[in-house]
Design an enzyme around this catalytic site. Structure first.
Site, PDB file in Angstrom:
ATOM      1  N   PRO A 127      40.947 -16.458 -34.210  1.00  0.00           N
ATOM      2  CA  PRO A 127      41.945 -15.426 -33.664  1.00  0.00           C
ATOM      3  C   PRO A 127      42.705 -15.279 -32.960  1.00  0.00           C
ATOM      4  CG  PRO A 127      39.457 -14.692 -34.043  1.00  0.00           C
ATOM      5  CD  PRO A 127      39.265 -16.490 -33.967  1.00  0.00           C
ATOM      6  N   GLY A 130      46.487 -19.656 -33.122  1.00  0.00           N
ATOM      7  CA  GLY A 130      46.650 -20.352 -34.843  1.00  0.00           C
ATOM      8  C   GLY A 130      47.926 -20.891 -34.423  1.00  0.00           C
ATOM      9  N   PHE A 155      41.748 -16.440 -41.420  1.00  0.00           N
ATOM     10  CA  PHE A 155      43.084 -16.308 -42.542  1.00  0.00           C
ATOM     11  C   PHE A 155      42.580 -17.942 -42.985  1.00  0.00           C
ATOM     12  CE2 PHE A 155      45.784 -14.400 -38.795  1.00  0.00           C
ATOM     13  CZ  PHE A 155      44.925 -13.366 -39.479  1.00  0.00           C
ATOM     14  N   GLU A 363      49.941 -22.835 -42.212  1.00  0.00           N
ATOM     15  CA  GLU A 363      50.716 -24.206 -42.044  1.00  0.00           C
ATOM     16  C   GLU A 363      51.716 -24.525 -41.014  1.00  0.00           C
ATOM     17  OE1 GLU A 363      50.059 -26.850 -44.726  1.00  0.00           O
ATOM     18  OE2 GLU A 363      48.554 -25.050 -46.395  1.00  0.00           O
TER      19      GLU A 363
END
Ligand code: COS
Length: 385
Positions: A127, A130, A155, A363
């Site tokens: 969370p 990223g 995710f 990615e």
């Protein structure tokens, strides 16, 4: 253009094209609508040996490389980018074992992954971590001959459908990215839980969910490399897998272009097919040129990785950046060529535009790719004095 693939590579391309046309294209809209994971198609991928491409022959794979992974992803994504992830995300989850695993770990896990008996997934994102991958908080604490993992990963592509998860977690918070380690975690380990399932804009045939480690017991033997090597394993993994995202983006762009060209040949306005209008001709010419530029960069980068080039972060980031931006542009233009019909779900084209968007995000966002590219350029310049 001709990319001078070997006979084996051309045979692979033909095989995957056939699977895409026969098994995926007819059900792509339904899978997208219902958001279902295509287990029956995964079986076909497994029987066709697609999962073994990036796995060395001595561990049951076909020992091919990134060019083959790109061929597979490009061909599959022409038909459905979501289904593509059943192979591509498993490769992403498998890379850390290929890169950082010892012989025993490779013998234990790679043959089953090569056969497609199990799928893999890669767990890095959290969370609050990223783009800033170094900010992960999932903790792995050594207790006897085990590590106890606690934290949440979000995710996660192939989350809930994979059996093998390669997980990046903090073993020594005082050491920053040098205190991060990588682990192989099975979904049947105590404390492994599936969290929230995501409802996505695109790539809806892929499974995406949260993975929760709640005092998850992982054998110490499942540590990849040494403690502290996890960040480097994660970065090397992304360097190898980003060309796969580029290939997926390229396939999306090519698939949308093919549909747009076909439509433009049939749709009549002002007394002639759309292809008779220069406004549309120019759009098609630009789309095709952008696609070919992205393809050239992708296969050049993939060949560099397969040749064992040392600095692959830059070409890998460049091809992902280029192909995903091209995919967004080309799919948007393809919807434009379809006009009002393109905006409607009855037509297949809007799905390509929704699917394209994620390739600019996952990615590593394209802002991160630019950061990676700029850093390597500056480092190269500095080394020359
Ligand atoms: N290969 C090997 N090692 C690498 C590397 C690479 N491509 N890139 C960085 N490293 C190493 C560095 O050499 C450094 O090691 P030392 O501490 O031993 O010197 C370490 O990793 C930390 O590197 P850096 O200081 O550059 O890390 P940053 O925190 O500044 O972050 C980026 C670097 C932005 C490149 C990284 O956080 C990243 O890739 N973020 C995006 C993550 C991502 O793609 N997320 C998507 C979800 S995963 S599907």
């Amino acid at each position: 253009m001709d990319y001078f693939f070997t006979e084996d590579q051309m045979a692979l391309q033909e095989l995957v094209r056939q699977i895409a046309d026969e098994k995926i294209r007819p059900v792509a809209a339904k899978l997208d609508r219902e958001g279902t994971f295509p287990w029956d198609i995964v079986k076909v991928f497994a029987e066709s040996g697609l999962y073994g491409a990036i796995i060395p022959e001595e561990y049951g794979g076909t020992g091919k490389g990134i060019v083959e992974l790109a061929i597979i992803s490009e061909e599959l994504a022409k038909a459905c980018a979501g289904v593509t992830l059943a192979v591509a995300a498993s490769a992403l989850g498998t890379f850390p074992i290929v890169i950082g695993g010892n012989d025993e770990q490779k013998r234990r896990y790679l043959p089953d992954l090569a056969e497609g008996k199990f799928l893999a997934a890669f767990c890095l994102t959290e969370p609050d971590a990223g783009s800033d991958a170094g900010a992960i908080r999932t903790r792995a604490t050594r207790v006897g001959d085990e590590y106890i993992l606690n934290g949440n990963k979000i995710f996660i592509t192939n989350g809930g459908v994979a059996h093998i998860y390669t997980v990046i977690a903090v073993t020594d918070p005082a050491k920053g990215s040098r205190g991060v380690s990588a682990f192989i975690v099975q979904d049947d380990y105590p404390g492994f839980k599936i969290g929230k399932e995501e409802d996505k804009m695109g790539i809806r045939a892929s499974a995406t969910c949260e993975i929760v480690f709640d005092d998850c017991h992982v054998p110490a033997a499942n540590l990849l490399g040494r403690e502290g090597e996890g960040f480097s394993i994660a970065m090397k993994t992304l360097d190898k897998s980003r060309p796969g995202v580029a290939a997926q983006a390229l396939g999306i762009a090519q698939g949308a272009f093919d549909l747009a060209l076909d439509y433009a040949r049939k749709r009549v306005q002002f007394g002639q097919p759309l292809v008779g209008h220069q406004a549309i001709q120019f759009m098609l010419a630009d789309m095709a040129t952008q696609i070919e530029a992205a393809r050239a960069l992708l296969y050049a980068a993939a060949r560099m990785v397969d040749a064992g080039a040392k600095n692959i972060a830059q070409p890998s980031a460049m091809c992902k950046l280029m192909a995903s931006d091209v995919a967004m542009k080309v799919t948007t233009d393809a919807v434009q060529i379809f006009g009002g019909y393109g905006y409607m779900r009855d037509y297949p084209i809007e799905k390509y535009m929704r699917d394209a968007k994620i390739t600019q995000i996952y990615e590593g966002t394209n802002q991160i790719q630019r950061m990676v590219i700029a850093r390597t350029l500056i480092r190269e310049a500095a080394s020359k004095g």
